[in-house]
Design a protein around this motif. Structure first.
Motif, PDB file in Angstrom:
ATOM      1  N   UNK A 134      21.361  -5.430  -1.820  1.00  0.00           N
ATOM      2  CA  UNK A 134      20.803  -6.660  -2.376  1.00  0.00           C
ATOM      3  C   UNK A 134      19.498  -7.042  -1.681  1.00  0.00           C
ATOM      4  N   UNK A 135      19.440  -6.921  -0.380  1.00  0.00           N
ATOM      5  CA  UNK A 135      18.215  -7.247   0.348  1.00  0.00           C
ATOM      6  C   UNK A 135      17.092  -6.285  -0.037  1.00  0.00           C
ATOM      7  N   UNK A 136      17.412  -5.014  -0.194  1.00  0.00           N
ATOM      8  CA  UNK A 136      16.418  -4.034  -0.625  1.00  0.00           C
ATOM      9  C   UNK A 136      15.904  -4.345  -2.025  1.00  0.00           C
ATOM     10  N   UNK A 137      16.804  -4.676  -2.940  1.00  0.00           N
ATOM     11  CA  UNK A 137      16.391  -5.034  -4.297  1.00  0.00           C
ATOM     12  C   UNK A 137      15.518  -6.293  -4.281  1.00  0.00           C
ATOM     13  N   UNK A 138      15.852  -7.249  -3.447  1.00  0.00           N
ATOM     14  CA  UNK A 138      15.028  -8.450  -3.324  1.00  0.00           C
ATOM     15  C   UNK A 138      13.632  -8.144  -2.804  1.00  0.00           C
ATOM     16  N   UNK A 139      13.551  -7.238  -1.842  1.00  0.00           N
ATOM     17  CA  UNK A 139      12.236  -6.843  -1.334  1.00  0.00           C
ATOM     18  C   UNK A 139      11.405  -6.128  -2.373  1.00  0.00           C
ATOM     19  N   UNK A 140      12.041  -5.235  -3.127  1.00  0.00           N
ATOM     20  CA  UNK A 140      11.327  -4.534  -4.194  1.00  0.00           C
ATOM     21  C   UNK A 140      10.908  -5.524  -5.280  1.00  0.00           C
ATOM     22  N   UNK A 141      11.786  -6.457  -5.601  1.00  0.00           N
ATOM     23  CA  UNK A 141      11.454  -7.475  -6.593  1.00  0.00           C
ATOM     24  C   UNK A 141      10.292  -8.348  -6.153  1.00  0.00           C
ATOM     25  N   UNK A 142      10.236  -8.676  -4.880  1.00  0.00           N
ATOM     26  CA  UNK A 142       9.124  -9.486  -4.373  1.00  0.00           C
ATOM     27  C   UNK A 142       7.798  -8.727  -4.458  1.00  0.00           C
ATOM     28  N   UNK A 143       7.853  -7.423  -4.379  1.00  0.00           N
ATOM     29  CA  UNK A 143       6.629  -6.626  -4.496  1.00  0.00           C
ATOM     30  C   UNK A 143       6.233  -6.381  -5.948  1.00  0.00           C
ATOM     31  N   UNK A 144       7.190  -6.233  -6.837  1.00  0.00           N
ATOM     32  CA  UNK A 144       6.908  -5.781  -8.197  1.00  0.00           C
ATOM     33  C   UNK A 144       6.705  -6.903  -9.215  1.00  0.00           C
ATOM     34  N   UNK A 145       7.187  -8.089  -8.939  1.00  0.00           N
ATOM     35  CA  UNK A 145       7.078  -9.158  -9.922  1.00  0.00           C
ATOM     36  C   UNK A 145       5.640  -9.654 -10.051  1.00  0.00           C
ATOM     37  N   UNK A 146       5.286 -10.193 -11.237  1.00  0.00           N
ATOM     38  CA  UNK A 146       3.873 -10.477 -11.506  1.00  0.00           C
ATOM     39  C   UNK A 146       3.308 -11.754 -10.889  1.00  0.00           C
ATOM     40  N   UNK A 147       4.131 -12.785 -10.673  1.00  0.00           N
ATOM     41  CA  UNK A 147       3.545 -14.025 -10.141  1.00  0.00           C
ATOM     42  C   UNK A 147       4.450 -14.645  -9.077  1.00  0.00           C
ATOM     43  N   UNK A 148       3.975 -15.735  -8.526  1.00  0.00           N
ATOM     44  CA  UNK A 148       4.648 -16.379  -7.396  1.00  0.00           C
ATOM     45  C   UNK A 148       6.069 -16.810  -7.740  1.00  0.00           C
ATOM     46  N   UNK A 149       6.254 -17.404  -8.893  1.00  0.00           N
ATOM     47  CA  UNK A 149       7.554 -17.969  -9.236  1.00  0.00           C
ATOM     48  C   UNK A 149       8.605 -16.883  -9.472  1.00  0.00           C
ATOM     49  N   UNK A 150       8.232 -15.813 -10.131  1.00  0.00           N
ATOM     50  CA  UNK A 150       9.199 -14.735 -10.340  1.00  0.00           C
ATOM     51  C   UNK A 150       9.483 -14.005  -9.035  1.00  0.00           C
ATOM     52  N   UNK A 151       8.495 -13.900  -8.171  1.00  0.00           N
ATOM     53  CA  UNK A 151       8.732 -13.290  -6.848  1.00  0.00           C
ATOM     54  C   UNK A 151       9.683 -14.135  -6.026  1.00  0.00           C
ATOM     55  N   UNK A 152       9.471 -15.449  -6.057  1.00  0.00           N
ATOM     56  CA  UNK A 152      10.362 -16.339  -5.312  1.00  0.00           C
ATOM     57  C   UNK A 152      11.785 -16.260  -5.841  1.00  0.00           C
ATOM     58  N   UNK A 153      11.926 -16.187  -7.155  1.00  0.00           N
ATOM     59  CA  UNK A 153      13.255 -16.111  -7.742  1.00  0.00           C
ATOM     60  C   UNK A 153      13.951 -14.811  -7.339  1.00  0.00           C
ATOM     61  N   UNK A 154      13.228 -13.703  -7.453  1.00  0.00           N
ATOM     62  CA  UNK A 154      13.819 -12.407  -7.099  1.00  0.00           C
ATOM     63  C   UNK A 154      14.217 -12.366  -5.628  1.00  0.00           C
ATOM     64  N   UNK A 155      13.363 -12.875  -4.781  1.00  0.00           N
ATOM     65  CA  UNK A 155      13.646 -12.830  -3.344  1.00  0.00           C
ATOM     66  C   UNK A 155      14.742 -13.802  -2.938  1.00  0.00           C
ATOM     67  N   UNK A 156      14.713 -15.018  -3.461  1.00  0.00           N
ATOM     68  CA  UNK A 156      15.678 -16.022  -2.994  1.00  0.00           C
ATOM     69  C   UNK A 156      17.094 -15.719  -3.458  1.00  0.00           C
ATOM     70  N   UNK A 157      17.252 -15.306  -4.691  1.00  0.00           N
ATOM     71  CA  UNK A 157      18.596 -15.041  -5.206  1.00  0.00           C
ATOM     72  C   UNK A 157      19.216 -13.838  -4.502  1.00  0.00           C
TER      73      UNK A 157
END
Length: 109
Positions: free
Chosen positions: A19-42
Motif C-alpha cells: 500500500x505504501x509503495x502504491x501510494x508513492x507511485x500514485x503521488x508520482x503519476x497523478x496529474x495534479x495536487x489534489x489527486x496526488x494528495x488523495x492517492x498518497x493520503x488514502x
C-alpha cells in the motif's frame, strides 16, 4: 501457534508495504495536487494501519502493543485532518482542482 502468528504478521506487513509503495507511485503519476494528495493520503493511512497491526501481532500482548495502538489511533485521527488542511490551504492559495486533467492535455496538443 507461533508460526500462524508469524504468517499473519508478515502478510499484514507485506500488504502495508505494498500500500505504501502504491501510494508513492500514485503521488508520482497523478496529474495534479489534489489527486496526488488523495492517492498518497488514502494508501499511506491504510499502509500505516496494516504495518502497525503486523507489528502488534509480532509484539504479542505487551506494553509495546498498547503503545502501538495509541500511535495507530493518533495516525487515524491526524492523517485525514492533515490531508484536509493541506487541500484547504491549496484551494485558498488558488490552486484549481481541475488543473492538469487528461482532457486539458489532449486538447492542447
Amino acid at each position: 501457534m507461533d508460526i500462524v502468528l508469524d504468517i499473519i504478521s508478515w502478510v499484514l506487513l507485506s500488504a502495508g508495504g505494498v500500500f505504501v509503495l502504491i501510494g508513492g507511485i500514485g503521488a508520482l503519476r497523478m496529474p495534479n495536487l489534489y489527486t496526488r494528495m488523495h492517492a498518497a493520503s488514502v494508501t499511506d493511512t491504510m499502509g500505516a494501519v496494516l504495518v502497525l497491526t503486523g507489528v502488534m501481532v509480532q509484539a504479542g500482548l505487551t506494553l509495546a502493543t498498547f503503545k502501538l495502538a495509541a500511535v495507530l489511533i493518533f495516525l487515524l485521527i491526524t492523517s485525514p485532518t492533515a490531508s484536509y488542511a493541506l487541500a484547504s490551504a491549496a484551494l485558498l492559495a488558488g490552486v484549481k482542482p481541475d488543473a492538469g486533467r487528461a482532457e486539458d492535455v489532449e486538447t492542447e496538443s
